[in-house]
Write an enzyme that holds these catalytic residues in place. Structure first.
Site: not given
Length: 130
Positions: A78, A83, A98
């Site tokens: 994934s 940020h 996953c």
């Protein structure tokens, strides 16, 4: 003749095992938050620590009042997204996988330990299929 009933609980191979760890990091040294190379290196190491498989990593620096850095690692399982907003000494971190054997919490904790926020929040979500 007797019949045995078997449990129909799906194995991990029969479903998606989605593990999502995400959170907010507060009061971080703003020099760290603007160091794109450092942040990209932390995310790359977190991929290894979490036992994920890197596909590609990208990073961008943004100027202006709400400037900072974004680093996104696309992994086979994934992603990891970091940020930062240097003016606010703030970052958000998202680690989703996953992969049955991957460990998103280890990746999250590694990045937090290196950015050394004075305070952070960590949340968990089970995003597995039924």
């Amino acid at each position: 003749m007797s019949q045995q009933l078997s449990s129909q609980t799906p194995s991990n191979q029969d479903r998606i095992v989605g593990k999502h760890v995400f959170g907010n990091l507060y009061d971080i040294d703003d020099k760290l938050l603007m160091d794109k190379d450092l942040l990209e290196g932390l995310v790359l190491e977190a991929v290894k620590i979490a036992k994920m498989n890197l596909v590609e990593i990208k990073s961008w620096s943004f100027g202006g009042k709400k400037g900072g850095v974004s680093v996104i690692a696309l992994v086979e399982e994934s992603h990891i997204a970091l940020h930062t907003w240097n003016e606010y000494k703030y970052a958000t971190l998202d680690v989703y996988t996953c992969g049955v054997d991957s460990n998103p919490q280890a990746a999250f904790e590694f990045i937090v330990s290196n950015l050394k926020p004075k305070r952070h929040q960590m949340f968990f979500a089970d995003r597995s299929s039924e």
